[in-house]
Design a protein around this motif. Structure first.
Motif, short mmCIF file in Angstrom:
data_model
loop_
_atom_site.label_atom_id
_atom_site.label_comp_id
_atom_site.label_asym_id
_atom_site.label_seq_id
_atom_site.Cartn_x
_atom_site.Cartn_y
_atom_site.Cartn_z
N LEU A 121 0.74 -1.31 -0.02
CA LEU A 121 -0.02 0.00 -0.09
C LEU A 121 0.87 1.27 -0.02
CD1 LEU A 121 -3.24 -0.15 0.33
CD2 LEU A 121 -2.67 1.02 2.60
N PHE A 122 1.87 1.32 0.55
CA PHE A 122 2.75 2.42 1.02
C PHE A 122 4.28 2.04 1.09
CE2 PHE A 122 2.40 6.77 2.94
CZ PHE A 122 1.32 7.08 2.55
N THR A 123 5.13 3.30 0.76
CA THR A 123 6.35 2.76 0.94
C THR A 123 6.83 3.47 2.32
OG1 THR A 123 7.09 5.00 -0.16
CG2 THR A 123 7.01 2.95 -1.65
N GLY A 124 8.01 3.16 2.70
CA GLY A 124 8.54 3.73 3.90
C GLY A 124 10.15 3.80 3.57
N HIS A 125 10.72 5.17 3.68
CA HIS A 125 12.02 5.41 3.26
C HIS A 125 13.18 5.52 4.51
CE1 HIS A 125 9.45 7.71 -0.02
NE2 HIS A 125 9.45 6.47 -0.15
N PHE A 126 14.17 4.78 4.39
CA PHE A 126 15.29 4.87 5.41
C PHE A 126 16.61 5.25 4.92
CE2 PHE A 126 11.89 2.00 6.70
CZ PHE A 126 11.83 2.26 8.06
N GLY A 127 17.09 6.07 5.71
CA GLY A 127 18.48 6.64 5.02
C GLY A 127 19.37 6.16 6.42
N ALA A 128 20.94 6.63 5.99
CA ALA A 128 21.86 6.20 6.84
C ALA A 128 22.41 7.31 8.13
CB ALA A 128 23.39 5.84 6.03
N ASP A 129 21.46 8.39 7.70
CA ASP A 129 22.04 9.35 8.79
C ASP A 129 21.52 9.40 10.15
OD1 ASP A 129 19.46 9.96 7.01
OD2 ASP A 129 19.62 12.00 7.55
N PRO A 130 22.17 9.67 11.18
CA PRO A 130 21.75 9.54 12.36
C PRO A 130 20.91 10.90 12.72
CG PRO A 130 23.96 10.27 12.69
CD PRO A 130 23.70 10.01 11.04
N ASP A 131 20.04 10.74 13.66
CA ASP A 131 19.20 11.80 14.12
C ASP A 131 20.17 13.02 14.83
OD1 ASP A 131 19.79 11.57 16.91
OD2 ASP A 131 17.81 10.60 17.32
N MET B 61 14.56 11.10 9.81
CA MET B 61 13.10 11.46 9.08
C MET B 61 13.09 10.18 8.23
SD MET B 61 12.08 14.48 6.68
CE MET B 61 11.11 15.19 8.04
N SER B 62 11.86 9.57 8.15
CA SER B 62 11.36 8.27 7.39
C SER B 62 9.93 8.58 6.94
CB SER B 62 11.76 7.21 8.34
OG SER B 62 11.19 6.03 7.35
N ARG B 63 10.04 9.18 5.76
CA ARG B 63 8.50 9.37 5.09
C ARG B 63 8.33 8.16 4.12
NH1 ARG B 63 6.71 14.02 3.36
NH2 ARG B 63 4.87 13.28 4.48
N GLY B 64 7.24 8.25 3.68
CA GLY B 64 6.89 7.41 2.58
C GLY B 64 5.51 7.88 1.82
N VAL B 65 5.34 6.96 0.54
CA VAL B 65 4.34 7.69 -0.31
C VAL B 65 3.55 6.48 -0.88
CG1 VAL B 65 5.44 9.27 -1.53
CG2 VAL B 65 5.85 6.99 -2.27
N PRO B 66 2.20 6.55 -1.31
CA PRO B 66 1.47 5.77 -1.83
C PRO B 66 2.03 4.75 -2.90
CG PRO B 66 0.01 7.67 -1.22
CD PRO B 66 1.54 8.06 -1.18
N ILE B 67 1.65 3.65 -3.14
CA ILE B 67 2.43 2.91 -4.06
C ILE B 67 2.09 3.43 -5.53
CG2 ILE B 67 2.04 0.66 -5.47
CD1 ILE B 67 3.75 0.41 -2.73
N ALA B 68 0.99 4.16 -5.80
CA ALA B 68 1.10 4.42 -7.04
C ALA B 68 2.24 5.77 -7.32
CB ALA B 68 -0.45 5.30 -7.32
N LYS C 100 19.14 3.80 2.18
CA LYS C 100 19.64 2.40 2.56
C LYS C 100 18.37 1.38 2.49
CE LYS C 100 22.88 0.83 3.57
NZ LYS C 100 24.05 0.36 2.81
N ARG C 101 17.03 1.79 2.42
CA ARG C 101 16.10 0.57 2.58
C ARG C 101 14.63 1.15 2.20
NH1 ARG C 101 13.13 -1.43 8.09
NH2 ARG C 101 12.05 -3.02 6.98
N ILE C 102 14.03 0.49 1.17
CA ILE C 102 12.58 0.73 0.92
C ILE C 102 11.70 -0.42 1.45
CG2 ILE C 102 10.80 1.22 -0.80
CD1 ILE C 102 12.69 3.37 -1.44
N TRP C 103 10.76 -0.02 2.62
CA TRP C 103 10.23 -1.09 3.17
C TRP C 103 8.66 -0.82 2.52
CZ3 TRP C 103 8.16 -0.47 9.06
CH2 TRP C 103 7.61 -1.85 9.52
N ILE C 104 8.18 -1.80 1.82
CA ILE C 104 6.88 -1.79 1.43
C ILE C 104 5.88 -2.30 2.37
CG2 ILE C 104 5.36 -2.72 -0.36
CD1 ILE C 104 7.55 -0.76 -1.44
N ARG C 105 5.02 -1.40 2.76
CA ARG C 105 4.03 -1.71 3.97
C ARG C 105 2.60 -1.89 3.60
NH1 ARG C 105 5.50 1.59 9.00
NH2 ARG C 105 4.24 -0.15 9.87
N ASP C 106 1.77 -2.49 4.38
CA ASP C 106 0.56 -2.64 4.02
C ASP C 106 -0.20 -1.60 4.62
OD1 ASP C 106 0.73 -3.25 6.86
OD2 ASP C 106 -0.18 -5.41 6.60
N ARG C 107 0.25 -0.50 5.18
CA ARG C 107 -0.60 0.54 5.73
C ARG C 107 0.20 1.82 5.54
NH1 ARG C 107 -0.16 -2.13 11.51
NH2 ARG C 107 -0.38 -3.73 9.98
#
Ligand SMILES: Nc1nc2c(c(=O)[nH]1)N[C@H]1C(S)=C(S)[C@@H](COP(=O)(O)O)O[C@H]1N2
Ligand SMILES: [Mo]
Length: 374
Positions: free
Chosen positions: A142-152, A162-169, A212-219
């Motif tokens: 349903l949605f992506t979740g984006h992860f980077g290598a930077d510390p807070d 920061m870790s944001r995401g977009v609808p799959i479309a 570093k990572r794209i987490w495909i999410r069901d929400r």
């Protein structure tokens, strides 16, 4: 403007930028430095929410993980990304979601961007959609979740800065890119090199750097920057200054239409007797197109339509120019107003106040004088 010398670590080669913050490092571009068709790296704004990650020496060995709601989780090196998927280059606008924030009254929370939290570069990489097709999206995706290598901003890796995401479309749009080069050069570290996302037309915060990572999410993704008031706008207009905490809101998707005057610079002076001035600028409209740009020097009493250079590709900005006649020597305020393909134009005054100060697309004002040198 005089800049502090200290606090500019990471901004080497970007001497013209105005520092908005040093920890995290944030710097915007004065509008008159956005006069190039393609924004040079030396003039491209910088926005970080945490500290910089460790410098990367082996760029081709950088890996990206794609996991979650996919048939075949992937772990791809940058070298594999480059060789296994069709390469794309598009010139596209990247704009911070808070661009224009400083024009809200009363002041909104966050970095006081004027209109310079934006740039338009040539981004080279592969479509995220091609990689997601290889991973095979499950029905539940349903949605992506984006992860980077930077510390807070405290230097901790426990939580993403920061870790944001977009609808799959949006993730599947061909212009949503995994990027390793900017303006034909290796993507600079400060802009997320070796690998970043560019999600054009939507708030810049979605374009995860040091990816570093794209987490495909069901929400809907719920990382830092997705919840509370972050990157959200109230559904119904708020009274300026309201706390906005308990009102219905929605996640910002497409950014609003905006134009900037990139020449002349604010405060420019012309010799006495100058009757024609050449004005140049840029305009863009999130997911939409720029339908027209008009310019006024009499406070909006009369408008002159500018000539637009068609964008090279979707999400590119539209460069525009116009020559304006001035009736006599004196003081003039230039305002440019862009209208998008859905008929929405920029307001004269910051509208739609919200506590975090998103979406302020008030017209850019440039004052000039014509007459004898003072
Ligand atoms: N990893 C990571 N990616 C990030 C950020 C960040 O803090 N960390 N900031 C985002 C924000 S808010 C913006 S506006 C853009 C800015 O990109 P730039 O610094 O290359 O101009 O990067 C986005 N990607
Ligand atoms: Mo941003």
């Amino acid at each position: 403007m005089q800049h502090k010398r200290e606090g500019r670590k990471g901004l080497e080669g970007k001497g013209g930028l105005s520092l908005l913050g040093d920890v995290p490092l944030v710097a915007e571009t004065p509008e008159e430095l956005l006069n190039d068709e393609t924004t040079p790296i030396a003039r491209f704004f910088v926005r970080n929410n945490g500290l910089l990650p460790e410098l990367v020496t082996d760029a081709d060995g950088w890996t990206l993980t794609v996991d979650g709601e996919v048939e075949r989780p992937l772990n791809l090196s940058l070298a594999e990304l480059k060789s296994r998927f069709p390469q794309k280059t598009f010139r596209m606008v990247l704009e911070c979601g808070g661009n224009g924030r400083s024009f809200f009254e009363p002041k909104a929370e966050g970095n006081p961007w004027t209109h310079g939290g934006v740039g338009c570069a040539e981004w080279t990489g592969v479509s995220l959609g091609d990689v997601l097709r290889e991973a095979g999206l499950k029905e539940s995706a349903l949605f992506t979740g984006h992860f980077g290598a930077d510390p807070d901003k405290h230097g901790s890796h426990e939580q993403q800065a920061m870790s944001r995401g977009v609808p799959i479309a949006k993730a599947m749009e061909g212009h949503t890119l995994l990027v390793w080069a900017m303006n034909g050069e290796t993507l600079p570290f400060i802009h997320g090199g070796p690998l970043r996302l560019v999600v054009p037309g939507w708030p810049g915060s979605l374009s995860q750097k040091w990816l570093k990572r794209i987490w495909i999410r069901d929400r809907e993704h719920d990382g830092p920057g997705m919840t509370g008031l972050s990157y959200r706008l109230p559904v119904r207009p708020l009274a300026p200054g309201a706390d906005g905490k308990d009102v219905e809101n929605r996640i910002i998707e497409s950014m609003p239409v905006r134009s900037i005057v990139t020449a002349p610079a604010d405060g420019s002076h012309y010799p006495a007797g100058t009757r024609i001035i050449a004005i140049r600028g840029a305009a863009w409209a999130g997911d939409d197109e720029v339908a027209r740009v008009e310019v006024t020097v009499d406070g909006g009493a009369t408008w002159t339509e500018a000539t637009m250079t068609p964008p090279r590709n979707r999400y590119d900005w539209t460069r525009w120019q116009v020559s304006l006649a001035l009736p006599e020597d004196g003081f003039y305020e230039i305002f440019a107003r862009a209208t998008d393909s859905k008929g929405r134009a920029q307001p004269f005054r910051a509208a739609n106040w919200n506590p975090n100060g998103y979406g302020c697309n008030v017209m850019h004002r440039v004052a000039v004088t014509v007459g004898p040198e003072a």
